[in-house]
Each structure stands twice: as structure tokens, then as C-alpha cells.
Design a protein around this motif. Structure first.
Motif, PDB file in Angstrom:
ATOM      1  N   ARG A 330       0.808  -1.215   0.000  1.00  0.00           N
ATOM      2  CA  ARG A 330       0.000   0.000   0.000  1.00  0.00           C
ATOM      3  C   ARG A 330       0.843   1.268   0.000  1.00  0.00           C
ATOM      4  NH1 ARG A 330      -1.500  -2.221   5.304  1.00  0.00           N
ATOM      5  NH2 ARG A 330      -0.428  -1.079   6.976  1.00  0.00           N
ATOM      6  N   SER A 331       2.024   1.227   0.642  1.00  0.00           N
ATOM      7  CA  SER A 331       2.879   2.419   0.661  1.00  0.00           C
ATOM      8  C   SER A 331       3.575   2.623  -0.675  1.00  0.00           C
ATOM      9  CB  SER A 331       3.929   2.302   1.772  1.00  0.00           C
ATOM     10  OG  SER A 331       3.333   2.272   3.033  1.00  0.00           O
ATOM     11  N   GLU A 332       3.920   1.524  -1.336  1.00  0.00           N
ATOM     12  CA  GLU A 332       4.721   1.619  -2.558  1.00  0.00           C
ATOM     13  C   GLU A 332       3.867   1.742  -3.820  1.00  0.00           C
ATOM     14  OE1 GLU A 332       7.017  -0.360   0.650  1.00  0.00           O
ATOM     15  OE2 GLU A 332       5.033  -0.707  -0.218  1.00  0.00           O
ATOM     16  N   ALA A 333       2.769   0.992  -3.910  1.00  0.00           N
ATOM     17  CA  ALA A 333       1.947   1.008  -5.125  1.00  0.00           C
ATOM     18  C   ALA A 333       0.677   1.830  -4.956  1.00  0.00           C
ATOM     19  CB  ALA A 333       1.590  -0.428  -5.533  1.00  0.00           C
ATOM     20  N   GLY A 334       0.155   1.859  -3.740  1.00  0.00           N
ATOM     21  CA  GLY A 334      -1.050   2.640  -3.485  1.00  0.00           C
ATOM     22  C   GLY A 334      -2.261   2.160  -4.251  1.00  0.00           C
ATOM     23  N   VAL A 335      -2.352   0.852  -4.470  1.00  0.00           N
ATOM     24  CA  VAL A 335      -3.454   0.288  -5.250  1.00  0.00           C
ATOM     25  C   VAL A 335      -4.368  -0.509  -4.334  1.00  0.00           C
ATOM     26  CG1 VAL A 335      -4.057  -1.369  -7.053  1.00  0.00           C
ATOM     27  CG2 VAL A 335      -2.141   0.193  -7.393  1.00  0.00           C
ATOM     28  N   ASP A 336      -5.667  -0.276  -4.458  1.00  0.00           N
ATOM     29  CA  ASP A 336      -6.670  -1.059  -3.745  1.00  0.00           C
ATOM     30  C   ASP A 336      -7.315  -2.008  -4.746  1.00  0.00           C
ATOM     31  OD1 ASP A 336      -8.717  -2.153  -2.300  1.00  0.00           O
ATOM     32  OD2 ASP A 336      -9.666  -0.251  -1.749  1.00  0.00           O
ATOM     33  N   PHE A 337      -7.002  -3.296  -4.629  1.00  0.00           N
ATOM     34  CA  PHE A 337      -7.481  -4.270  -5.607  1.00  0.00           C
ATOM     35  C   PHE A 337      -8.834  -4.869  -5.234  1.00  0.00           C
ATOM     36  CE2 PHE A 337      -5.879  -6.801  -9.236  1.00  0.00           C
ATOM     37  CZ  PHE A 337      -5.033  -5.856  -9.795  1.00  0.00           C
ATOM     38  N   THR A 338      -9.430  -4.417  -4.138  1.00  0.00           N
ATOM     39  CA  THR A 338     -10.682  -5.031  -3.702  1.00  0.00           C
ATOM     40  C   THR A 338     -11.801  -4.813  -4.718  1.00  0.00           C
ATOM     41  OG1 THR A 338     -11.221  -3.068  -2.394  1.00  0.00           O
ATOM     42  CG2 THR A 338     -10.126  -4.880  -1.254  1.00  0.00           C
ATOM     43  N   ALA A 339     -11.723  -3.735  -5.496  1.00  0.00           N
ATOM     44  CA  ALA A 339     -12.765  -3.491  -6.506  1.00  0.00           C
ATOM     45  C   ALA A 339     -12.805  -4.596  -7.551  1.00  0.00           C
ATOM     46  CB  ALA A 339     -12.528  -2.146  -7.187  1.00  0.00           C
ATOM     47  N   TYR A 340     -11.677  -5.243  -7.778  1.00  0.00           N
ATOM     48  CA  TYR A 340     -11.594  -6.286  -8.801  1.00  0.00           C
ATOM     49  C   TYR A 340     -11.885  -7.687  -8.252  1.00  0.00           C
ATOM     50  CZ  TYR A 340      -8.936  -2.449 -10.874  1.00  0.00           C
ATOM     51  OH  TYR A 340      -8.541  -1.223 -11.339  1.00  0.00           O
ATOM     52  N   MET A 341     -12.056  -7.804  -6.951  1.00  0.00           N
ATOM     53  CA  MET A 341     -12.150  -9.140  -6.333  1.00  0.00           C
ATOM     54  C   MET A 341     -13.264  -9.161  -5.282  1.00  0.00           C
ATOM     55  SD  MET A 341     -10.833 -12.233  -6.406  1.00  0.00           S
ATOM     56  CE  MET A 341      -9.428 -11.852  -7.458  1.00  0.00           C
ATOM     57  N   PRO A 342     -14.518  -9.397  -5.685  1.00  0.00           N
ATOM     58  CA  PRO A 342     -15.597  -9.526  -4.703  1.00  0.00           C
ATOM     59  C   PRO A 342     -15.281 -10.631  -3.692  1.00  0.00           C
ATOM     60  CG  PRO A 342     -16.475  -9.380  -6.927  1.00  0.00           C
ATOM     61  CD  PRO A 342     -14.990  -9.540  -7.066  1.00  0.00           C
ATOM     62  N   VAL A 343     -15.856 -10.529  -2.511  1.00  0.00           N
ATOM     63  CA  VAL A 343     -15.510 -11.431  -1.427  1.00  0.00           C
ATOM     64  C   VAL A 343     -15.741 -12.896  -1.799  1.00  0.00           C
ATOM     65  CG1 VAL A 343     -16.084 -12.115   0.935  1.00  0.00           C
ATOM     66  CG2 VAL A 343     -15.863  -9.701   0.365  1.00  0.00           C
ATOM     67  N   ALA A 344     -16.830 -13.182  -2.478  1.00  0.00           N
ATOM     68  CA  ALA A 344     -17.124 -14.580  -2.816  1.00  0.00           C
ATOM     69  C   ALA A 344     -16.032 -15.186  -3.684  1.00  0.00           C
ATOM     70  CB  ALA A 344     -18.479 -14.677  -3.523  1.00  0.00           C
ATOM     71  N   GLN A 345     -15.556 -14.412  -4.657  1.00  0.00           N
ATOM     72  CA  GLN A 345     -14.485 -14.905  -5.525  1.00  0.00           C
ATOM     73  C   GLN A 345     -13.151 -14.928  -4.788  1.00  0.00           C
ATOM     74  OE1 GLN A 345     -17.063 -12.896  -6.840  1.00  0.00           O
ATOM     75  NE2 GLN A 345     -17.820 -14.911  -7.480  1.00  0.00           N
ATOM     76  N   ALA A 346     -12.933 -13.970  -3.889  1.00  0.00           N
ATOM     77  CA  ALA A 346     -11.713 -13.991  -3.078  1.00  0.00           C
ATOM     78  C   ALA A 346     -11.648 -15.277  -2.267  1.00  0.00           C
ATOM     79  CB  ALA A 346     -11.661 -12.775  -2.152  1.00  0.00           C
ATOM     80  N   LYS A 347     -12.780 -15.670  -1.671  1.00  0.00           N
ATOM     81  CA  LYS A 347     -12.824 -16.905  -0.888  1.00  0.00           C
ATOM     82  C   LYS A 347     -12.568 -18.121  -1.768  1.00  0.00           C
ATOM     83  CE  LYS A 347     -15.690 -19.671   2.233  1.00  0.00           C
ATOM     84  NZ  LYS A 347     -16.985 -19.778   2.952  1.00  0.00           N
TER      85      LYS A 347
END
Length: 507
Positions: A330-347
Motif C-alpha cells: 500500500r505504501s509503494e503502489a497505493g493500489v486497492d485491488f478489492t474493486a476487482y475481487m468480490p468477497v465470494a471470488q476472493a474466498k
């Protein structure tokens, strides 16, 4: 991000570390017992991607979709975010004190913080003990032994850890010691010198090689570890049952369905269909270069083409790899990838990721015996050998600190028989979250660690308490009878080592 949020988002072995218990809640030692020793083995801290593979393969898929005009509004954002992750990994650690070689595989600021704080909490857990060690440094010094695998990120983690010890308690600085590496190896007359504080046999046993680690003499104490490493590497590369289990994880209808859910949020259905049919495939091919802000560091790297996207499951799995690395960066890239990975698919993809690790680093298939954990016996023995020294009155060591990798922590936890970690499955069955308690975010999140605290009474009787990820944790079930009467987490050392079948080495 809270510990609960990390668990709910399924980051598994890339989950940034969180202590699992507050130090103020630990069970007090029985009356008459005080701390006399502590030891630790820990995975390195949060890192970036290990090499240019997942990010480049996903970027190549995205670029083709862009060329085809097949991007959704969300998909338009994916390419730039992947490039941010790539750039951050190309330059990772550049200009950061304590990072020896910038680039892929290095610790991030999150990782540095993890080991800095882990050290501080170790001092906080046993304050009177550490004050005594520091106060006696000039008159009765006891060494704080530090050993690593020799790999950059483990070496750097060890350095950040001990720097934190010195910062919090400066009197400990002269006690830090790095023992010579095992030598002479390879034992074919062409020994390779390794830095003090390196022990590949102990902390890199999954990848011992002839060039640096050859052991030919069956009487050499390291011979069994070398042979176990070779057997494991052959299993990992050539066992047809293992390869079938792992390659099949992303080829199921469920994997295709989960991958399609992810991809159709990013790309037109017609583009996704071409991946599903095999018309389109992608790999980590091509070269990129990025330059640091000061213009003095400009690495160029090329992909090796070995990481591929040939199915919807493959695509989902590689997107998951970028998703799980983003919190650490998060400090180096500053990217939040949660938008691309809904919880169901993350699981879902977390379970596939854990399944792959379960088969080649965990308890695996019942029919394969202890092929994945036999090589970890040297580390089990080392933990016990340190306490044996205390038992025979050798107080030359105040602590032993070991820094390694997930590939060490996982088989070590299995070898120790930790509850919920050692359940293998028959070859005819399959690993799954519904039937097995193996979870990467418990067994080996970043900075995963096992610590043993040793306590003695006036008569020299020893008790041992184990912490796993800083939670008071039981030894294997068969050793429950070794618990000291009236305690929940303290084990009689004599009974404990008998339960594990440990025989003390000659002093």
C-alpha cells in the motif's frame, strides 16, 4: 485494516501480519517459575511479488482486451493499476535503508514494520527477563543468536528485528551474535563460503542444492536433511499425483465459473468467451523498464513466459495473486485491488491457493507419508536442542532468532503436529474448506512465527510455553498429558521432549 477485515478478505499467506493475542492476556507462569530463555522462528515480513510473472501475464491479457475494445469501465482501470504494481516491484526497496538489493521479492514498508513491532512485543512479553539480560551484558553476557536462510528478504527481516531490539533496549546490542555457517559444504572439496549467520540446512531446507549444500557422508548429521530435501524437490517437480492435484485446481467448472464472474466485470463477454474456448491465451512475455524518481535506478526485466493464462480459472487465480499482494504494497503502489475481487471470488480463489500449498507444503496426500515435512525435522530438533542446553545448565544463549520463509513455516508447523494443521487427505479425496481446517492466513501469513518461552524454578525444572503468531498454542494433541498441572499452556519439558521422541544431543 483490522485483523477481522484481513480474515474476511481472504488474503491467506499474503495476509499482512497481526498478532493473534494481546500480550496482557497471556497466562502467568506457575508460582516459583521465571523465564530463563526464549527462541523464535519467523517468516520474513510482507513483501512484493517474487518475480515478474503474475503482473505481466495479467497486463498482457488486459492489453489485448484494450486493443480489442473489450474493456468495461472497471476494466479500464485495471491496466493502470497493474502498471503501478509492476513499477513498485521493479523499484522495491530502492533508497530504503536496510534493503540490500532493490527489486522484486523485497520487503515492503508493511513488512519492515511487522518485524520491528514483533521484536518490540517480544521484549514487552518478558520485560524483567530482558532487563536482566541487558543489565548483565557486561559481567555475565548471554548471546542473542541470529540465523537466517541467507535469502535477502529473510536476512533483511532479521536485521530489522535486531535493530528494533537495539533501539528499544540498547544494552542488548553487544550480545547479538551470528554463528558461522555450516561448513565445509559442498563436501566435495570445493566448499563455498557463506556469510556468518546463514544456515540453509536449517532455514532453506526445501531448496538445498549440490552446488552449495552437497552432503555425501551418511555419518554427517546434515545428511538426512540433504536427502530429505532432494526427495521433496523430486516430489514437487515429478510426482504425477501432486502435479495432477495442483494443475486441476483451476480447471474445474467451479473455477471457470468463478473466473468468469471476475472477467466479465472487466471485459466484454465475447473476449471472456475467447479465453474460455482457448482462442486467446496469455503469458508473462515481454520486457519493461521503470525509473526511480531520482533517475539513478532504471531496471529492465523480461518475463520468462512460464506463467500462463489458458483458462478462466487461470485468469481468476492470477488476478487473485495481484489482489493478495496489494495490502502489503500500500505504501509503494497505493493500489486497492478489492474493486476487482468480490468477497465470494476472493474466498474461492483463496481455497485454490491454500489447496496448492496444502498439497506441496502442508500435510498433503495421506499416501505420500511425510515427504513434505520430513526435511523440517532439523528445525524441530534445533528448537529442542536449544532448550536441552538450558536444561543442562548452559546459559550461554539468552535467545535464538531464526528468519526464514513460508516454505519453511508450513512443513515445520506440520512436523510439530499443530492442531488443525496436520490433517492430510487421501489421494482419492480433495482438499476443501468444508472438510479441512488448513488455512494459509493461520499457518503462514507474512511474518508468521513460532516462539517458545522457557521457565525454570529454583530446582532447575523447566516449563515451556509455545506461542504461534503470538497466540498461546498447544503442542500436538498427543502431548496434552505433558501440561503442567493446573496450567493451560505450560508444558513440563522432560515430558514434552519425550512425547516428541527427542533425544538430547551430546553436549
Amino acid at each position: 485494516m483490522t485483523a477481522a477485515a484481513l480474515t474476511e478478505r481472504y488474503y491467506q499467506t499474503k495476509a499482512p501480519y497481526r498478532p493473534q493475542q494481546d500480550v496482557s492476556t497471556y497466562e502467568a507462569a506457575p508460582a516459583g517459575f521465571s523465564p530463563v530463555y526464549t527462541e523464535l522462528v519467523a517468516r520474513h515480513g510482507s513483501r512484493g511479488l517474487s518475480s515478474l510473472k503474475y503482473d505481466l501475464a495479467v497486463y498482457n491479457m488486459w492489453k489485448k482486451a484494450q486493443d480489442d475494445g473489450a474493456l468495461t469501465p472497471l476494466g479500464e482501470k485495471l491496466g493502470p493499476d497493474v502498471l503501478k504494481i509492476m513499477k513498485a516491484n521493479f523499484l522495491l526497496g530502492y533508497g530504503v535503508a536496510g534493503i540490500s538489493t532493490p527489486g522484486y521479492g523485497n520487503e515492503t514498508q508493511v513488512g519492515i514494520y511487522e518485524h520491528t513491532q514483533l521484536a518490540a512485543r517480544m521484549l514487552q512479553r518478558l520485560p524483567a527477563y530482558w532487563k536482566q539480560i541487558g543489565d548483565n551484558a557486561g559481567t555475565a553476557p548471554r548471546q542473542i543468536v541470529t540465523v537466517t536462510s541467507g535469502v535477502d528478504r529473510a536476512v533483511d527481516s532479521g536485521n530489522f528485528f535486531v535493530q528494533s531490539l537495539k533501539t528499544v533496549q540498547p544494552a542488548l546490542a553487544p550480545l547479538l551474535a551470528h554463528p558461522p555457517a555450516p561448513a565445509p559444504y559442498p563436501d566435495n572439496g570445493a566448499a563455498v563460503s557463506q556469510p556468518a549467520g546463514t544456515n540453509r540446512f536449517l532455514l532453506y531446507f526445501h531448496k538445498l542444492v549440490k552446488a552449495s549444500d552437497l552432503v555425501t557422508n551418511p555419518a554427517d548429521p546434515l545428511y538426512p536433511t540433504y536427502q530429505a530435501s532432494l526427495a521433496y524437490q523430486d516430489y514437487k517437480s515429478n510426482d504425477t499425483d501432486l502435479l495432477a492435484k495442483q494443475s486441476g485446481l483451476t480447471l474445474t467448472p467451479s473455477a471457470a465459473a468463478a473466473g468468469r464472474v471476475l472477467l466479465e466485470r472487466l471485459f466484454a463477454k465475447s473476449f471472456v468467451d475467447k479465453i474460455a474456448s482457448g482462442t486467446y491465451s496469455f503469458a508473462n512475455t515481454g520486457s519493461f523498464s521503470f525509473t526511480s524518481d531520482d533517475g539513478k535506478f532504471a531496471p529492465t526485466l523480461s518475463g520468462d513466459g512460464k506463467t500462463s493464462i489458458k483458462s478462466l480459472g487461470d485468469a481468476g487465480s492470477l488476478l487473485y495473486e495481484l489482489y493478495v499482494i496489494s495490502p502489503a504494497m500500500r505504501s509503494e503502489a497505493g493500489v486497492d485491488f478489492t474493486a476487482y475481487m468480490p468477497v465470494a471470488q476472493a474466498k474461492f480463489f483463496a481455497a485454490l491457493n491454500d489447496g496448492s500449498d496444502f498439497y506441496d507444503k502442508g500435510p498433503g496426500m495421506t499416501e505420500k507419508g511425510d515427504i513434505t515435512s520430513r526435511m523440517a525435522q532439523i528445525l524441530v530438533d534445533d528448537m529442542f536442542n536449544e532448550v536441552d542446553a538450558i536444561a543442562r545448565g548452559d546459559r550461554s544463549h539468552a535467545a535464538k532468532l531464526r528468519f526464514a520463509h513460508a516454505e519453511i513455516m508450513m512443513p515445520f508447523a506440520v512436523r510439530m503436529g499443530l492442531k488443525g494443521v496436520d490433517q492430510s487427505v487421501p489421494k482419492a479425496a480433495s482438499f476443501g474448506y468444508d472438510s479441512n481446517t488448513w488455512r494459509g492466513d493461520y499457518v503462514s501469513p507474512t511474518a508468521a512465527n513460532m516462539q517458545w518461552d522457557v521457565f525454570a524454578d529454583a530446582g532447575g525444572k523447566l516449563l515451556v510455553r509455545m506461542l504461534y503468531n503470538e497466540r498461546e498454542t498447544d503442542f500436538k494433541v498427543a502431548c496434552d498429558s505433558a501440561k503442567a498441572p493446573g496450567t493451560a499452556h505450560y508444558y513440563d519439558y522432560t515430558a514434552l521432549k519425550a512425547c516428541y521422541g527427542h533425544v538430547a544431543s551430546p553436549s
